[in-house]
Design a protein around this motif. Structure first.
Motif, mmCIF file in Angstrom:
data_model
loop_
_atom_site.group_PDB
_atom_site.id
_atom_site.type_symbol
_atom_site.label_atom_id
_atom_site.label_comp_id
_atom_site.label_asym_id
_atom_site.label_seq_id
_atom_site.Cartn_x
_atom_site.Cartn_y
_atom_site.Cartn_z
ATOM 1 N N THR A 423 0.934 -1.137 -0.147
ATOM 2 C CA THR A 423 -0.017 -0.324 -0.127
ATOM 3 C C THR A 423 0.866 1.311 -0.146
ATOM 4 N N PHE A 471 -6.079 -2.188 1.594
ATOM 5 C CA PHE A 471 -5.953 -1.127 1.100
ATOM 6 C C PHE A 471 -6.404 -0.371 0.651
ATOM 7 N N THR A 474 -6.862 2.132 3.354
ATOM 8 C CA THR A 474 -5.775 3.007 3.679
ATOM 9 C C THR A 474 -4.816 4.180 2.672
ATOM 10 N N ALA A 475 -5.354 3.034 1.456
ATOM 11 C CA ALA A 475 -4.573 4.440 0.434
ATOM 12 C C ALA A 475 -5.417 6.208 0.543
#
Length: 532
Positions: A423, A471, A474-475
């Motif tokens: 990530t 993912f 978090t991005a």
């Protein structure tokens, strides 16, 4: 155990060792680059063979055939879809790494974010190798080798003791490879082993079908294709080991991470002469991956029709090899499996030493004492590798206590470490103003959330779907931090390497052919093909 099995095993191992030594006999081992990158002198054949054999360890022989036996061909998706991931890495990641002269994949994080982020990720890599990669490789190799030679019966010792003893043997031989040869000898032996594996991939299914058909290959093939065809299906549903939908979520992310960021894999390509050789080598590895089901999945299909209630499903592959192959060929397969275990172990051990020495020890010594000699770096690497080996040997036998299949154990545990790193690296490559603080927050958030949702609160989601969701979340979190606290000076890629960065001219045509073959393989093992 037949004497010719032992002789053919020894002969093939000696051939691999002597050829690897002869070809690399003039290779120097005086500097860190000599050991860790093969002096950046690897061509496409060596890179392709090394990538393939580093990936194909005894874990796959044991775990994938076990999964086919227990479920169906859906486990094939891990290897086959990696072709797309490898081509993606070849096109977009390798130019980034080679342009900055990277020795380890976290080197990009130092350039993109800061040195602290690089150190944190290096530690995460090392922990992953200590608790997952090294123990799993030692365990898989030991199980496969014992399954073929039945050493526990010959030595009259317990199964547990045999696994531990074989894990020690693989570890010691692998350590000697690293100390005496470095990356260049490792990759060269992988190339020779790759040829042996392709030969074995043709021999084992042939003799398996012949054994099943009582001497008639056609009859054996007819039995596999005509009865219990549900095992032929690679399009997994939500109850299978690999649901087909996960190919487009977590599996895609894990595969791109594995082939583009996992140090022990990428290190094989970082030693290339130039970008073109690296991209050609990756294309060769893709072709080999499309052939790999012959060894990794077809034996499991044959075993479905031979063994109704095996004592241990983890020994399906070695038991089949021992039962159906002539003794001479059994020795060849044993050598390939043993070599595959050594190959991945060697790569993992080499990468662990590289990460510790170059990313943690060298910066520490430079800060405290102003520098360190290459001789000191190498001696420190070899001492650290001994520590890694001792921990791996200690953990390896306990893997047999895990319920749910060996390969599932490997993939689930690796997900805890891989996607957080993926990530922050992918966000760093795609943006210019996301600060180092966002990377650190992203890592911490992903780790905590993943542990919570997988070990404490059961969401009912497949772990690969959960990884994909985390993912994205978090991005987004990193992008929000970057929007509020952007870098004052945006990141600008700078070339610091003297390698030739001209890409392979015909790569797009070869990529198209490989992707078409990938799709056709799925169609073959589907309800539209063999699994009617």
């Amino acid at each position: 155990m037949h004497i010719s099995t032992i002789i053919s095993f020894i002969v093939f191992v000696v051939i691999v060792t002597v050829l690897s030594w002869y070809i690399t006999r003039k290779h120097q081992m005086k500097t860190a680059s000599d050991v860790f990158l093969g002096s950046r002198s690897l061509n496409w054949v060596v890179i392709g063979g090394a990538l393939f054999m580093t990936n194909i360890s005894a874990n796959q022989f044991i775990g994938e055939n076990e999964s086919v036996f227990m479920n169906n061909m859906s486990i094939m998706a891990w290897g086959v879809t990696s072709v797309f991931a490898m081509l993606f890495v070849s096109e977009f990641f390798m130019p980034v790494y080679l342009r900055i002269g990277a020795v380890t994949t976290p080197d990009f994080l130092a350039v993109r974010y800061d040195h602290t982020t690089k150190k944190i990720v290096s530690v995460v890599f090392l922990v992953s190798y200590l608790v997952n990669l090294i123990p799993a490789v030692l365990y898989g190799g030991a199980v496969a080798f014992n399954g073929i030679f039945h050493l526990n019966e010959i030595l009259h010792i317990s199964y547990w003791s045999t696994i531990w003893l074989l894990a020690c043997l693989i570890a010691v031989i692998g350590y000697l490879y690293n100390v005496l040869g470095g990356l260049k000898v490792i990759t060269m032996s992988d190339t020779v082993l790759g040829a042996g594996m392709i030969a074995g991939g043709l021999l084992l299914p042939y003799f398996g079908f012949k054994y099943l058909g009582h001497g008639d290959v056609t009859e054996g093939l007819r039995m596999v294709l005509g009865t219990d065809t549900s095992h032929l299906n690679a399009i997994g549903n939500k109850h299978d080991a690999v649901p087909f939908s996960t190919i487009f979520t977590g599996m895609l992310l894990v595969n791109i991470y594995y082939w583009g960021m996992e140090q022990f894999i990428v290190q094989q390509a970082l030693g290339s002469v130039n970008l073109e050789q690296s991209q050609k080598g990756i294309a060769l590895a893709c072709l080999c991956k499309l052939l790999s089901p012959l060894m990794l999945n077809i034996p499991g299909l044959i075993a479905v029709h031979l063994y109704l209630h095996p004592e241990s499903t983890a020994e399906i592959f070695p038991r089949l090899a021992a039962d159906v192959l002539p003794p001479v060929y059994t020795g060849l397969i044993a050598a390939v499996v043993f070599g595959a275990a050594l190959s991945t172990f060697n790569a993992g051990l080499s990468s662990a030493g590289t990460l510790f020495t170059m990313n943690l020890y060298k910066p520490y010594m430079t800060e405290k004492k102003g520098g360190v000699t290459d001789k000191k770096l190498l001696s420190t690497t070899w001492i650290f590798q001994i520590i890694v080996i001792l921990i791996g040997i200690g953990i390896a036998p306990f893997i047999m206590l895990f319920k749910g299949g060996f390969y599932n154990y490997i993939q689930m545990l690796s997900g805890f470490f891989s996607i957080p790193i993926f990530t922050i690296m992918i966000v760093g490559m795609a943006t210019r103003r996301i600060p180092a603080m966002a990377a650190k927050v992203g890592l911490a958030f992903f780790f905590v959330a993943n542990i919570f949702f997988q070990l404490i609160l059961d969401t009912g989601l497949h772990y690969l779907h959960l990884l994909a969701i985390l993912f994205v979340v978090t991005a987004i979190l990193m992008l929000i931090i970057g929007k509020i606290w952007p870098m004052e000076v945006p990141y600008t890629p700078v070339s610091t390497s003297d390698l030739v960065m001209q890409p392979w001219k015909h790569r797009h045509w070869y990529s198209a052919v490989l992707l078409v073959l990938m799709v056709l393989l799925f169609l073959l093992f589907s309800p539209m093909g063999l699994a009617k």
